[in-house]
Design an enzyme around this catalytic site. Sequence first.
Site, PDB file in Angstrom:
ATOM      1  N   ARG A   1      37.325  39.005  31.915  1.00 50.05           N
ATOM      2  CA  ARG A   1      38.496  38.633  31.141  1.00 50.05           C
ATOM      3  C   ARG A   1      38.032  38.351  29.709  1.00 50.05           C
ATOM      4  O   ARG A   1      36.875  38.017  29.474  1.00 50.05           O
ATOM      5  CB  ARG A   1      39.139  37.388  31.726  1.00 50.05           C
TER       6      ARG A   1
ATOM      7  N   LYS B   1      38.003  31.410  35.384  1.00 49.08           N
ATOM      8  CA  LYS B   1      39.182  30.553  35.450  1.00 49.08           C
ATOM      9  C   LYS B   1      38.901  29.307  36.275  1.00 49.08           C
ATOM     10  O   LYS B   1      38.178  29.359  37.276  1.00 49.08           O
ATOM     11  CB  LYS B   1      40.342  31.314  36.101  1.00 49.08           C
TER      12      LYS B   1
ATOM     13  N   HIS C   1      42.930  43.086  28.645  1.00 49.69           N
ATOM     14  CA  HIS C   1      43.231  43.215  30.069  1.00 49.69           C
ATOM     15  C   HIS C   1      43.426  44.663  30.505  1.00 49.69           C
ATOM     16  O   HIS C   1      43.287  44.983  31.680  1.00 49.69           O
ATOM     17  CB  HIS C   1      44.473  42.377  30.398  1.00 49.69           C
TER      18      HIS C   1
ATOM     19  N   ARG D   1      40.315  45.858  32.208  1.00 51.89           N
ATOM     20  CA  ARG D   1      40.194  45.272  33.559  1.00 51.89           C
ATOM     21  C   ARG D   1      41.125  46.021  34.519  1.00 51.89           C
ATOM     22  O   ARG D   1      40.737  46.367  35.629  1.00 51.89           O
ATOM     23  CB  ARG D   1      40.546  43.791  33.473  1.00 51.89           C
TER      24      ARG D   1
ATOM     25  N   HIS E   1      38.963  37.719  42.319  1.00 58.17           N
ATOM     26  CA  HIS E   1      40.258  37.090  42.585  1.00 58.17           C
ATOM     27  C   HIS E   1      40.161  36.159  43.781  1.00 58.17           C
ATOM     28  O   HIS E   1      39.485  36.473  44.764  1.00 58.17           O
ATOM     29  CB  HIS E   1      41.323  38.157  42.885  1.00 58.17           C
TER      30      HIS E   1
ATOM     31  N   TYR F   1      46.956  44.531  39.739  1.00 53.80           N
ATOM     32  CA  TYR F   1      46.118  45.428  38.959  1.00 53.80           C
ATOM     33  C   TYR F   1      46.033  46.812  39.576  1.00 53.80           C
ATOM     34  O   TYR F   1      45.992  47.807  38.878  1.00 53.80           O
ATOM     35  CB  TYR F   1      44.692  44.869  38.839  1.00 53.80           C
TER      36      TYR F   1
END
Length: 179
Positions: free
Chosen positions: A29, A53, A124, A127, A150, A159
């Site tokens: 990211r 994250k 993004h 990605r 994830h 995605y």
Amino acid sequence: MVLRSCDRRRKIGKRDYAIFLLLARLGLRANEVVLLTLDDIDWRNGELLIRGKGARVDRLPLLQDVGQALADYLKNARPACSSRRMFIQCRAPLEGFARPGCVSNLVRWALQRVHLSPSNRGAHVLRHSLATGMLRNGASLAQISQVLRHQLPQTTEIYAKVDFNALRALALPWMGGAL
């Protein structure tokens, strides 16, 4: 195309190429790229430490092409400065990028250079391209989820858009004919 748009004869091109490879090959990211420091590369073990994250920390393999691009940037393009951040902005003050939007802007400018205009024009998009490319090459959603780091499988489905043309080749003819 975006990777080829980087003029690696120039210092800024070396920097951008290394950033784009991190986004496109490892699925990082923009914020993860911004937070990378010089201390996050373990050259001996071929790993990158990624701060993701929610204070999550992961170790990712340092792929050969990514490692070569990082080494080229560090040896030949990164300005001498006191910042421990991996990527330094090209104008004074010589410090790391202030926010993830800076990385997204680099991607936007590269997309403009190659005359591409996807609906998502930020970092993004690389990605997302990694995920859809993996899906087209036969990777499972679980494998893609692992690469993108994830926590929930449903997140990967965002995605990995379904390739309807590939599905048409697998579909059986409808017994009632076309509608």
